[in-house]
Motif scaffolding. Structure first.
Motif, PDB file in Angstrom:
ATOM      1  N   HIS A   1      38.743 114.393 -60.519  1.00  0.00           N
ATOM      2  CA  HIS A   1      39.465 113.376 -61.272  1.00  0.00           C
ATOM      3  C   HIS A   1      39.433 112.008 -60.582  1.00  0.00           C
ATOM      4  CE1 HIS A   1      41.938 113.093 -57.663  1.00  0.00           C
ATOM      5  NE2 HIS A   1      42.067 114.441 -57.550  1.00  0.00           N
ATOM      6  N   ARG A   2      39.675 110.970 -61.647  1.00  0.00           N
ATOM      7  CA  ARG A   2      39.323 109.542 -61.179  1.00  0.00           C
ATOM      8  C   ARG A   2      40.548 108.908 -61.484  1.00  0.00           C
ATOM      9  NH1 ARG A   2      33.746 107.298 -63.481  1.00  0.00           N
ATOM     10  NH2 ARG A   2      32.949 109.627 -63.843  1.00  0.00           N
ATOM     11  N   PHE A   3      41.550 108.622 -60.615  1.00  0.00           N
ATOM     12  CA  PHE A   3      42.566 107.778 -60.859  1.00  0.00           C
ATOM     13  C   PHE A   3      42.230 106.247 -60.990  1.00  0.00           C
ATOM     14  CE2 PHE A   3      45.003 111.070 -58.640  1.00  0.00           C
ATOM     15  CZ  PHE A   3      45.501 111.581 -59.510  1.00  0.00           C
ATOM     16  N   PRO A   4      42.967 105.564 -61.881  1.00  0.00           N
ATOM     17  CA  PRO A   4      42.695 104.197 -62.188  1.00  0.00           C
ATOM     18  C   PRO A   4      42.287 103.590 -60.789  1.00  0.00           C
ATOM     19  CG  PRO A   4      44.034 104.874 -63.844  1.00  0.00           C
ATOM     20  CD  PRO A   4      43.878 106.026 -62.774  1.00  0.00           C
TER      21      PRO A   4
ATOM     22  N   SER B   1      36.062 103.555 -70.889  1.00  0.00           N
ATOM     23  CA  SER B   1      36.399 103.984 -69.566  1.00  0.00           C
ATOM     24  C   SER B   1      37.877 105.184 -69.368  1.00  0.00           C
ATOM     25  CB  SER B   1      36.736 102.877 -68.518  1.00  0.00           C
ATOM     26  OG  SER B   1      37.890 102.160 -69.001  1.00  0.00           O
ATOM     27  N   THR B   2      38.608 104.976 -70.550  1.00  0.00           N
ATOM     28  CA  THR B   2      39.631 105.837 -70.634  1.00  0.00           C
ATOM     29  C   THR B   2      39.062 107.258 -70.795  1.00  0.00           C
ATOM     30  OG1 THR B   2      41.001 104.138 -71.554  1.00  0.00           O
ATOM     31  CG2 THR B   2      41.713 106.143 -71.936  1.00  0.00           C
TER      32      THR B   2
ATOM     33  N   SER C   1      44.584  97.011 -65.849  1.00  0.00           N
ATOM     34  CA  SER C   1      43.367  97.348 -65.671  1.00  0.00           C
ATOM     35  C   SER C   1      42.494  96.035 -66.015  1.00  0.00           C
ATOM     36  CB  SER C   1      42.774  98.268 -66.820  1.00  0.00           C
ATOM     37  OG  SER C   1      42.719  97.605 -68.190  1.00  0.00           O
TER      38      SER C   1
ATOM     39  N   THR D   1      38.933 111.218 -66.178  1.00  0.00           N
ATOM     40  CA  THR D   1      40.238 110.184 -66.442  1.00  0.00           C
ATOM     41  C   THR D   1      40.787 110.653 -67.470  1.00  0.00           C
ATOM     42  OG1 THR D   1      38.721 108.243 -65.223  1.00  0.00           O
ATOM     43  CG2 THR D   1      40.773 107.613 -66.860  1.00  0.00           C
TER      44      THR D   1
ATOM     45  N   TYR E   1      45.218 111.461 -68.747  1.00  0.00           N
ATOM     46  CA  TYR E   1      46.060 111.139 -69.744  1.00  0.00           C
ATOM     47  C   TYR E   1      46.411 112.327 -70.855  1.00  0.00           C
ATOM     48  CZ  TYR E   1      44.830 106.493 -68.276  1.00  0.00           C
ATOM     49  OH  TYR E   1      44.698 105.308 -67.449  1.00  0.00           O
TER      50      TYR E   1
END
Lengths: 275, 308
Positions: B88-91, A97-98, A13, A103, A107
């Motif tokens: 969704h937001r993938f990196p 941002s995580t 990142s 997003t 996770y």
């Protein structure tokens, strides 16, 4: 398996920033190499640089060793200052941002506890600091060592102290990032702490104690000093090690305790948060 | 044992203005293993809140829920769940292949199995040739397809899909429907949250309708869409208007529009009596069809009822 994956994700990142930092470090290393190649540094040192009048060369050490030690000290202070400053900027946005919608679900839908997610991010951020500081410090140490013949392994402690100092600050950033979800406010608060509050507390006897002679007030200021982390003093540890002076470990362990408490608080906040 | 079981599941958000927002109110739902279950509702009905509660992304304020027999919040059970979030937001710094690799590792997948499965899934969603392209360069449809690959990567027992066909073209949607039916054939449970009612109607075994955080209707798609009591009889020839009154004696109400007779019958016996009556009076029957409502009609009815 999840922590290495999170560390890799964190490093990727910030891949661009890490590349730029390594590039800048490489530039300075190259510059140092060129200087070493075109100049006979030990002769130039002994001819042009004298030991400051307020310093004495320790017994058993040559003047060149002492002077190189001073260079190491200056480099250590500079490395740590830049490492902390830049790392705070680079990593402040990682947790917010995580936590962004769209997003965080990706996770948290994995068999991954929130504590583990935070730990992975934490280790990833430390890896950024250790990697960039390590590259520069090991490079400089090698060039100086080859050129002067003075090998002071204590200089490499700068990698540990910079990483440790950042680790403690990052626990604060984690709490702030979780509470505010804002990179900007995290940066502002951390810098206010590092460059204003921590120096004030460190010099409390000169500044804060002048305000009042009240014993309770002074005790509270003392308590605050011992509770909060001491970035400047952790950084100074490396210089003490380089100079072969005695080291006060209180700033290190008290800061580590603060960091541990902050980390636990960050996990507690994150566990309770609706994301 | 149910794949999903909720009892009085409630979620209330407290706001800074001290006005609590009840996003979900006492929702009790069962999703059976091996079925495709659709959750419907207008915007803000609480569908995504429901899914997030199931996955432990938000915490309930009341009630209880189990997913694959584990309490919500049980991290381990997520190994058996595949999830595609809405928007969704993938990196963006990762390529499609890296996304699947990192999330596969987070999902606890072993190296060799993960590597072969990544290729398989990318091929399944026709994204194989974009494997080494950063997701920042993907179109919405491509991201959605990658999302599907990500959700299917760990070969989950329960697949939770939030608006999965958004951004897919008609061909993509058709393939997606076929994929869902194929997965159901393999015994997978699919929990689908979609705005596209025609799609839900085509693939779902059962549906539930949420409105303003409350469950307003649930049941099998067939049961819900079939208006059991309404039959449409199409005649081959016109009938004299006088006959209509006689038929009404058998079952009321009845309407005749040209050759089409629409009648409400209480049961099969009454339907047969109506057919006998038509035939005794010389009516020539062309077809008899049970009237079906569309899921859309049902949805609008349920949502409107709830508003009034």
């Amino acid at each position: 398996m999840s922590i290495p994956a999170l560390v890799e994700d964190t490093l990727r990142s910030r891949a661009k920033a890490i590349t730029v930092l390594l590039g800048i470090a490489a530039f300075f290393l190259l510059l140092a190499t060129i200087v070493a190649l075109v100049t006979d540094v030990p002769s130039a040192f002994t001819a042009n640089v004298t030991v400051p009048t307020d310093r004495t060369v320790p017994s058993g050490a040559s003047p060149i060793e002492f002077l190189v030690g001073m260079v190491y000290g200056g480099l250590a202070a500079l490395t740590q200052f830049v490492a902390i400053l830049v790392s705070v900027f680079i990593t402040a946005g990682i947790l917010p941002s995580t936590m962004e919608r769209g997003t965080v679900e990706l996770y948290l839908s994995k068999p991954l506890s929130r504590a583990r997610l935070l730990t992975g991010r934490f280790v990833g951020c430390l890896a950024i600091v250790a990697l960039t500081t390590g590259f520069f410090a090991i490079g400089m140490w090698t060039i100086i060592g080859l050129e002067t013949g003075v090998w002071n392994p204590a200089f490499l402690s700068v990698i540990l102290t910079a990483t440790l100092c950042f680790a403690v600050l990052y626990t604060m950033m984690m709490v702030l990032g979780i509470a505010t979800r804002s990179a900007a406010s995290t940066i502002i608060v951390v810098f206010l702490f590092v460059y204003i509050l921590a120096p004030i507390l460190r010099n409390r006897q000169g500044w804060l104690f002048a305000i009042s002679e009240n014993r309770l007030y002074r005790s509270v200021m003392d308590l605050l000093y011992y509770i909060f982390p001491k970035p400047e003093e952790i950084a100074a540890t490396a210089n003490a090690l380089i100079g072969g002076q005695s080291v006060s470990w209180m700033p290190v362990w008290s800061s580590v305790l603060f960091g541990a408490a902050m980390f636990a608080f960050a996990v507690f906040l994150f566990e309770r948060k609706d994301l | 044992m149910n794949a999903i079981l909720t009892r009085d599941l409630t979620k209330t958000y407290s706001t800074r203005s001290k006005h609590a927002v009840k996003a979900l109110s006492g929702v009790s739902l069962e999703v059976r293993p091996g079925e495709i279950f659709g959750l419907l509702g207008p915007n803000g009905a609480g569908k995504t809140t429901f899914i997030k509660l199931l996955l432990g992304i938000i915490h309930p304020t009341g009630g209880e829920a189990h997913v694959l027999s584990a309490r919500i919040g049980d991290v381990g059970v997520r190994k058996r769940i595949g999830y595609l979030p809405e928007n969704h937001r993938f990196p963006p710094y990762l390529t499609g292949g890296q996304v699947l690799s990192i999330f596969g590792r987070l999902g606890g997948m072993d190296g060799a199995a993960r590597r072969s499965r990544i290729g398989e899934m990318l091929d399944l969603v026709e994204m194989g040739r974009w494997r080494d392209t950063k997701t920042a360069k993907y179109s919405h449809g491509m991201l959605q397809r990658l999302g599907l690959a990500h959700a299917l990567l760990n070969d989950p027992d329960l697949l939770i899909l939030d608006e999965p066909t958004e951004g897919l073209d008609p061909v993509g949607r058709k393939r997606f429907r076929d994929l869902l039916l194929d997965l159901r054939g393999k015994g997978k449970t699919i929990f689908l949250n979609s705005h596209i009612l025609s799609e839900v109607e085509r693939v779902c075994d059962r549906v539930a309708i949420l409105n303003r955080g409350r469950l307003v209707r649930s049941g099998s798609v067939r049961e819900m869409t079939e208006s059991e009591h309404v039959v449409v009889v199409t005649l081959a020839e016109e009938i004299p208007p006088a006959l209509r009154r006689q038929w009404e004696a058998v079952c009321a109400p009845i309407s005749v529009d040209g050759l089409v007779v629409t009648a409400t019958v209480r049961d099969t016996r009454e339907l047969n009596r109506l057919i006998d009556e038509i035939r005794q009076h010389g009516g020539l029957i062309d077809s008899v069809v049970k009237k079906k409502s569309t899921l859309e009609e049902l949805f609008l009815e349920a949502v409107t009822e709830n508003v009034v």
